[in-house]
Design a protein around this motif. Sequence first.
Motif, mmCIF file in Angstrom:
data_model
loop_
_atom_site.group_PDB
_atom_site.id
_atom_site.type_symbol
_atom_site.label_atom_id
_atom_site.label_comp_id
_atom_site.label_asym_id
_atom_site.label_seq_id
_atom_site.Cartn_x
_atom_site.Cartn_y
_atom_site.Cartn_z
ATOM 1 N N GLN A 209 -6.305 11.164 6.091
ATOM 2 C CA GLN A 209 -7.729 10.861 5.995
ATOM 3 C C GLN A 209 -8.009 9.498 6.627
ATOM 4 O OE1 GLN A 209 -9.818 13.144 4.983
ATOM 5 N NE2 GLN A 209 -8.157 14.545 4.453
ATOM 6 N N TYR A 210 -8.023 9.496 7.974
ATOM 7 C CA TYR A 210 -8.338 8.267 8.705
ATOM 8 C C TYR A 210 -9.851 8.022 8.621
ATOM 9 C CZ TYR A 210 -8.829 5.044 12.608
ATOM 10 O OH TYR A 210 -9.132 3.961 13.384
ATOM 11 N N PRO A 211 -10.329 6.797 8.431
ATOM 12 C CA PRO A 211 -9.587 5.518 8.457
ATOM 13 C C PRO A 211 -9.110 5.035 7.104
ATOM 14 C CG PRO A 211 -11.923 5.075 8.489
ATOM 15 C CD PRO A 211 -11.783 6.562 8.435
ATOM 16 N N ASP A 212 -9.305 5.851 6.037
ATOM 17 C CA ASP A 212 -8.825 5.406 4.733
ATOM 18 C C ASP A 212 -7.298 5.303 4.712
ATOM 19 O OD1 ASP A 212 -11.433 5.360 3.863
ATOM 20 O OD2 ASP A 212 -11.390 7.450 3.194
ATOM 21 N N ALA A 213 -6.625 6.213 5.391
ATOM 22 C CA ALA A 213 -5.162 6.192 5.496
ATOM 23 C C ALA A 213 -4.800 5.850 6.937
ATOM 24 C CB ALA A 213 -4.575 7.537 5.090
ATOM 25 N N GLN A 214 -4.202 4.689 7.139
ATOM 26 C CA GLN A 214 -3.822 4.253 8.473
ATOM 27 C C GLN A 214 -2.560 4.981 8.926
ATOM 28 O OE1 GLN A 214 -5.329 2.164 10.614
ATOM 29 N NE2 GLN A 214 -7.062 1.941 9.214
ATOM 30 N N PRO A 215 -2.489 5.388 10.182
ATOM 31 C CA PRO A 215 -1.295 6.090 10.666
ATOM 32 C C PRO A 215 -0.104 5.142 10.802
ATOM 33 C CG PRO A 215 -2.806 5.675 12.486
ATOM 34 C CD PRO A 215 -3.518 5.240 11.239
ATOM 35 N N GLU A 216 1.076 5.708 10.657
ATOM 36 C CA GLU A 216 2.314 4.951 10.868
ATOM 37 C C GLU A 216 2.712 5.112 12.337
ATOM 38 O OE1 GLU A 216 5.311 6.094 8.147
ATOM 39 O OE2 GLU A 216 4.150 5.570 6.345
ATOM 40 N N LEU A 217 2.482 4.076 13.114
ATOM 41 C CA LEU A 217 2.713 4.156 14.553
ATOM 42 C C LEU A 217 4.140 3.759 14.893
ATOM 43 C CD1 LEU A 217 -0.611 2.462 15.727
ATOM 44 C CD2 LEU A 217 -0.106 4.902 15.569
ATOM 45 N N PRO A 218 4.718 4.337 15.929
ATOM 46 C CA PRO A 218 6.054 3.912 16.376
ATOM 47 C C PRO A 218 6.018 2.457 16.851
ATOM 48 C CG PRO A 218 5.435 6.022 17.362
ATOM 49 C CD PRO A 218 4.204 5.477 16.708
ATOM 50 N N PRO A 219 7.152 1.756 16.802
ATOM 51 C CA PRO A 219 7.158 0.346 17.199
ATOM 52 C C PRO A 219 6.819 0.119 18.660
ATOM 53 C CG PRO A 219 9.401 1.141 16.821
ATOM 54 C CD PRO A 219 8.476 2.201 16.338
ATOM 55 N N ARG A 220 7.014 1.120 19.531
ATOM 56 C CA ARG A 220 6.730 0.945 20.959
ATOM 57 C C ARG A 220 5.410 1.607 21.360
ATOM 58 N NH1 ARG A 220 11.999 2.226 24.455
ATOM 59 N NH2 ARG A 220 10.677 1.222 26.003
ATOM 60 N N THR A 221 4.490 1.673 20.422
ATOM 61 C CA THR A 221 3.193 2.272 20.708
ATOM 62 C C THR A 221 2.439 1.442 21.747
ATOM 63 O OG1 THR A 221 3.026 3.211 18.491
ATOM 64 C CG2 THR A 221 0.982 2.923 19.698
ATOM 65 N N ARG A 222 1.834 2.112 22.716
ATOM 66 C CA ARG A 222 1.033 1.427 23.729
ATOM 67 C C ARG A 222 -0.426 1.464 23.289
ATOM 68 N NH1 ARG A 222 3.472 2.900 29.714
ATOM 69 N NH2 ARG A 222 5.634 2.327 29.262
ATOM 70 N N GLY A 223 -0.775 0.512 22.448
ATOM 71 C CA GLY A 223 -2.131 0.463 21.949
ATOM 72 C C GLY A 223 -3.021 -0.407 22.810
ATOM 73 N N VAL A 224 -2.685 -1.674 22.910
ATOM 74 C CA VAL A 224 -3.472 -2.629 23.682
ATOM 75 C C VAL A 224 -2.521 -3.704 24.188
ATOM 76 C CG1 VAL A 224 -4.044 -4.279 21.850
ATOM 77 C CG2 VAL A 224 -5.728 -3.783 23.627
ATOM 78 N N ILE A 225 -2.980 -4.506 25.145
ATOM 79 C CA ILE A 225 -2.145 -5.527 25.768
ATOM 80 C C ILE A 225 -2.535 -6.895 25.221
ATOM 81 C CG2 ILE A 225 -1.488 -6.615 27.947
ATOM 82 C CD1 ILE A 225 -2.107 -3.938 29.312
ATOM 83 N N GLY A 226 -1.556 -7.627 24.696
ATOM 84 C CA GLY A 226 -1.777 -8.969 24.196
ATOM 85 C C GLY A 226 -1.307 -10.009 25.201
ATOM 86 N N LEU A 227 -1.972 -11.154 25.207
ATOM 87 C CA LEU A 227 -1.667 -12.234 26.152
ATOM 88 C C LEU A 227 -1.138 -13.440 25.401
ATOM 89 C CD1 LEU A 227 -1.866 -13.676 28.960
ATOM 90 C CD2 LEU A 227 -4.210 -14.288 28.326
ATOM 91 N N PHE A 228 0.071 -13.888 25.789
ATOM 92 C CA PHE A 228 0.623 -15.145 25.283
ATOM 93 C C PHE A 228 0.330 -16.219 26.337
ATOM 94 C CE2 PHE A 228 4.307 -17.941 24.108
ATOM 95 C CZ PHE A 228 3.787 -18.301 22.880
ATOM 96 N N GLU A 229 -0.787 -16.891 26.165
ATOM 97 C CA GLU A 229 -1.358 -17.728 27.212
ATOM 98 C C GLU A 229 -0.434 -18.867 27.621
ATOM 99 O OE1 GLU A 229 -5.365 -20.470 27.758
ATOM 100 O OE2 GLU A 229 -5.339 -18.843 26.296
#
Length: 206
Positions: free
Chosen positions: A28-48
């Motif tokens: 029941q999303y969004p009440d139950a958050q999915p368990e994503l794999p550690p290498r999920t390609r969700g979004v790109i983060g920047l270490f400035e």
Amino acid sequence: MSPFPGSGLAKGLAVTLRTMTKKTVTAQYPDAQPELPPRTRGVIGLFEENCTVCMLCARECPDWCIYIDSHKETVPAAAPGGRERSRNVLDRFAIDFSLCMYCGICIEVCPFDALFWSPEFEYAETDIHELTHERDKLRDWMWTVPAPPALDPGAEEPKEIAAARKTAEKLATAQAQAQAEAAAQAPTGPAPDPSDPTDPPRGGAS
């Protein structure tokens, strides 16, 4: 021979009854958050801090969805008589996620580990123009990047960690030697007390 009238309905009801007795698998999303794999390609983060504005990520991007602006600054000489240097300073780093196809090429070609995959995926917008995220938002996504997996027991140590450890060991050895030399040069006897009349003066005429 024709099937018994209503047999299809009976089979369907039997499947329904069997399914009703089983545990549900619907999250029941969004009440139950999915368990994503550690290498999920969700979004790109920047270490400035690691970005040197080399532009490799923008040049290799097949969708041309990375926008980088910078300017040059003059760095004074580190030692007297040395030459001044110029370095690039990052002004803007943005990614248009309405164009990004999540191929990961920008992360792979970055030579200074400034881009990382984050499993964060809840960044939908009602306006397509708002899917272009600037460096402040990309920096916030860095805190959702999972830690790298542990190395295999038989794997070689990364050269960066080996070099850092050797440097730390050299600094620790140099500090220990400096402390030992300072302790050897320090006087071993107690200092004379000028208020004590029984303590004879040293270095003067008797």
